[in-house]
Design a protein around this motif. Sequence first.
Motif, mmCIF file in Angstrom:
data_model
loop_
_atom_site.group_PDB
_atom_site.id
_atom_site.type_symbol
_atom_site.label_atom_id
_atom_site.label_comp_id
_atom_site.label_asym_id
_atom_site.label_seq_id
_atom_site.Cartn_x
_atom_site.Cartn_y
_atom_site.Cartn_z
ATOM 1 N N PRO A 171 -4.971 50.652 -42.987
ATOM 2 C CA PRO A 171 -3.986 50.788 -41.911
ATOM 3 C C PRO A 171 -4.546 50.351 -40.567
ATOM 4 O O PRO A 171 -5.726 50.532 -40.293
ATOM 5 C CB PRO A 171 -3.687 52.294 -41.914
ATOM 6 N N THR A 172 -3.706 49.774 -39.751
ATOM 7 C CA THR A 172 -3.975 49.383 -38.352
ATOM 8 C C THR A 172 -4.727 48.069 -38.218
ATOM 9 O O THR A 172 -5.076 47.698 -37.112
ATOM 10 C CB THR A 172 -4.784 50.449 -37.585
ATOM 11 N N ASN A 173 -4.971 47.340 -39.267
ATOM 12 C CA ASN A 173 -5.874 46.205 -39.146
ATOM 13 C C ASN A 173 -5.222 44.826 -39.137
ATOM 14 O O ASN A 173 -5.875 43.854 -38.770
ATOM 15 C CB ASN A 173 -6.895 46.219 -40.290
ATOM 16 N N LEU A 174 -3.995 44.685 -39.579
ATOM 17 C CA LEU A 174 -3.446 43.340 -39.747
ATOM 18 C C LEU A 174 -2.581 42.891 -38.582
ATOM 19 O O LEU A 174 -2.076 43.694 -37.801
ATOM 20 C CB LEU A 174 -2.648 43.256 -41.050
ATOM 21 N N LEU A 175 -2.392 41.577 -38.508
ATOM 22 C CA LEU A 175 -1.686 40.956 -37.391
ATOM 23 C C LEU A 175 -0.262 40.589 -37.775
ATOM 24 O O LEU A 175 0.033 39.432 -38.061
ATOM 25 C CB LEU A 175 -2.431 39.680 -36.969
ATOM 26 N N LEU A 230 -0.286 34.841 -30.612
ATOM 27 C CA LEU A 230 -0.988 34.887 -29.335
ATOM 28 C C LEU A 230 -2.459 35.249 -29.495
ATOM 29 O O LEU A 230 -3.290 34.857 -28.680
ATOM 30 C CB LEU A 230 -0.308 35.886 -28.392
ATOM 31 N N PHE A 231 -2.794 36.000 -30.531
ATOM 32 C CA PHE A 231 -4.188 36.383 -30.746
ATOM 33 C C PHE A 231 -5.071 35.169 -31.037
ATOM 34 O O PHE A 231 -6.285 35.229 -30.875
ATOM 35 C CB PHE A 231 -4.298 37.389 -31.891
ATOM 36 N N PHE A 232 -4.460 34.089 -31.494
ATOM 37 C CA PHE A 232 -5.228 32.888 -31.823
ATOM 38 C C PHE A 232 -5.344 31.918 -30.648
ATOM 39 O O PHE A 232 -6.111 30.969 -30.709
ATOM 40 C CB PHE A 232 -4.581 32.166 -33.011
ATOM 41 N N ILE A 233 -4.577 32.154 -29.577
ATOM 42 C CA ILE A 233 -4.563 31.170 -28.485
ATOM 43 C C ILE A 233 -4.903 31.763 -27.120
ATOM 44 O O ILE A 233 -5.012 31.025 -26.143
ATOM 45 C CB ILE A 233 -3.201 30.447 -28.401
ATOM 46 N N THR A 234 -5.061 33.076 -27.039
ATOM 47 C CA THR A 234 -5.388 33.683 -25.751
ATOM 48 C C THR A 234 -6.323 34.866 -25.968
ATOM 49 O O THR A 234 -6.675 35.195 -27.102
ATOM 50 C CB THR A 234 -4.113 34.143 -25.016
ATOM 51 N N GLU A 290 -7.049 41.030 -25.322
ATOM 52 C CA GLU A 290 -6.383 42.069 -24.536
ATOM 53 C C GLU A 290 -5.037 41.580 -23.994
ATOM 54 O O GLU A 290 -4.067 42.342 -23.917
ATOM 55 C CB GLU A 290 -7.284 42.545 -23.386
ATOM 56 N N THR A 291 -4.959 40.294 -23.638
ATOM 57 C CA THR A 291 -3.687 39.728 -23.176
ATOM 58 C C THR A 291 -2.693 39.654 -24.319
ATOM 59 O O THR A 291 -1.514 40.004 -24.170
ATOM 60 C CB THR A 291 -3.907 38.327 -22.585
ATOM 61 N N ALA A 292 -3.160 39.219 -25.481
ATOM 62 C CA ALA A 292 -2.284 39.115 -26.647
ATOM 63 C C ALA A 292 -1.758 40.491 -27.051
ATOM 64 O O ALA A 292 -0.575 40.652 -27.360
ATOM 65 C CB ALA A 292 -3.041 38.478 -27.813
ATOM 66 N N ASN A 300 -8.503 43.098 -34.507
ATOM 67 C CA ASN A 300 -7.738 41.855 -34.434
ATOM 68 C C ASN A 300 -8.612 40.681 -34.021
ATOM 69 O O ASN A 300 -8.447 39.565 -34.511
ATOM 70 C CB ASN A 300 -6.568 42.017 -33.454
ATOM 71 N N GLN A 301 -9.546 40.948 -33.112
ATOM 72 C CA GLN A 301 -10.467 39.892 -32.717
ATOM 73 C C GLN A 301 -11.364 39.496 -33.894
ATOM 74 O O GLN A 301 -11.631 38.309 -34.119
ATOM 75 C CB GLN A 301 -11.331 40.357 -31.544
#
Length: 746
Positions: free
Chosen positions: A73-77, A84-88, A91-93, A45-46
């Motif tokens: 599999p397992t790769n998309l957001l 949240l992955f784009f703004i924090t 691991e928090t997202a 995701n990162q």
Amino acid sequence: MKIIKLHLLPILGILFFWFLYFSKIFLFNHVFYSGDNNSISITFNQFFVDSVKTGELPLWNPYILSGIPFFLPTNLLIFPLSFLFFITKAETALTLNMVSIYLTAGIGMYFFSFSVYKNRLAAFYSSLVYMLSGLVAKNSVTYITVISAAYMPWIFWLALLSIKKKNILYCAICGIIIAFNYFSGHPMYIYITLLGLVIFVFFGIKQGFITKTKYLLALIIFAFGFSSVMLFPQIEASRLSTRSVKDFTYTTQTSLNSKDFITIILPHAFGVSEIELRDNRNNYLYLGILPAIFALFAIISKNSQKNKISVFILLSVIGLILSLGRNTFVYKLTLLIPGLGLFRQPLYFVLLYVFSVSVICGVGFNHFIRSYPHVKIRFLSAYKISVRILLYVLIILSLITYIILRSEPILVWQKFIPPHFVSRASHIKNIGIISFENLVFLLVLIVISLNMFRKTSSKQILIVIVFIVTFIDLFYLNSPEFLTTSQKNYQRLYSANVPEYLSDPNIKIASYVSPTLQNWDNFNRQEFLFKRTIESEKTLSPNRNSIYGVFSVFGFSPLSPKSYTDYLNEKHKQLLVGISDSDISIDNPVLSQSGAGYILTNYPIFASLSQFNFIGNTSTNTYLYKNNLARPRAFLVEENGNISKANIKQMTANSVTVKYNSTGSAKLVLLDNYYPGWEAEINGNKVDVEPFENVFRSVKVPKGQNILIFRYNPKSFKLGVYISLTTVLIFIGLIKFKLNGKKRHS
């Protein structure tokens, strides 16, 4: 407004128990870190976010296994809180998305159950049990299985609405949910969900056969259309992966054993010292003692919902039988179903059992409350003082165990029992020791609560007690299954000191973790797993290297390219899903052939291996070696057989730019996976990409100093985009048609 008033109280109740369940995260700033959350979720995701921020949609992941397609599999957001992955921090997202997925499961189960039985109390109880079930908690080490379980009740609910209301729009929305599930969920869970949905539609919904068939097909067509953007690349990847080899042993490698059925009521019957998360089945079947009793009560008693639960009884039985996998002849017959042979986890069929029993227990709970105190419970007929005293003593002991000590049950008994007696989960004698307080605690609370309200009309208090007992049960027995740590610990965990030159696109590495870390006989699972994760992270565990921009010959993907897997394991004939650090010895020449220029280990390499030069320690007890025999990642093979190095100038997710200088016609080899969709051009002129050693990419290049550019432009992705865009346009047109119809009607 009426709908809000009708469902407000149950939804608030779901939120309340959800908040309590994740109190460590909300109140103490904990984050998920272990399992696939660490090695796949956060890393990929990162990588996705970083690529999008640079203006590129990643179709290829160049960091692991010498490159693989990213749309696997397992790769998309596609999460409830994907933004949240784009703004924090990742691991928090991931953590906030994980807890939101639990809430999604609970609310989805509530609305589905309510639509079936039209009873808020039954739906509320079913939602609590499903949201906090052992299946969901056990799979929290990887979000893909949790999110698939969370979407399942939503899919069933929307399918039910589409058929009952005969509304094609609900089919389209259900198709979107299935597509979201496919983008981020586990493919086998999705497969199981659809199989269960077909059974539910034809045996659980009272509509004409033609009507059910029509709307079910419409639902599946919409799901296919919306998910095509990822479906077609995955079909291509499956055909070229290790999964293409059909082998019964492989497809049933994680099967439930009949003895594991005891974990339906005693989840820790075989101990909690077994900490290999992938194969530990302790809590998969556990829904709580009270829910199991209420489910049985719903099945054996006469109630108005008896006919409606028959389809869920059928689904639960099918789920349990198929979860046995290789331990029953039935599973061989199911492999005749197209696509099922691609999977390797028959255990996952317990999803049907957990989902169905969660629905059934709500009905039983509601029927029990309605008939209480007139319901006859023979085992409660004796009220002698001695029995009551014994009950109170036992409940005090159980509360001490669970509230004061609070650790996993085995920790309590470890203080009194020699370690060798409870050292392994396989010891059948652990049943009486480890599970005693579990059973006593729950049964005593049940007996006390029922006795207390035997002669009172205050059913509301009894309802509250039942919910509290159910929550305590699931909280203490299932919550240890999800592994979290504080933000402070997380920062310590991922402060890897990676040399900058390892991020050079011309360099690939191989990471090794000492097998001495595989110590499964440790009692404190949370502490041990965190320590083990720290040790493995020093050497960049599978896929984690992508966060640091380090290219590796190893890694993990559910769909590993078979040609590359066979190449790396040319001396190992077993079938592997992916490549791990224990599959290839450190002196295997294939590492040099695949371009592993550096070796990162957590133990010193023997001095007799002269091909490695010690560079230094990247962190405590972590060793970096240069491999003197490794081939360059990009090199020229001249007509006379001479080999010279080429220079990779730039590498992005979807392209590689190589500068070379050839004295004559030659072949330029790039030690990255040869795969359909890769194109090449030299100075603007297209050239053919050919396989090298049946694994890597190569191009015939002319004399002189030139620039060669590889670009990944897969036809499978473009075809999927066209179909998905067409489906989106149809969906928009459908909404517009429905809105215009409402205007005309008004």
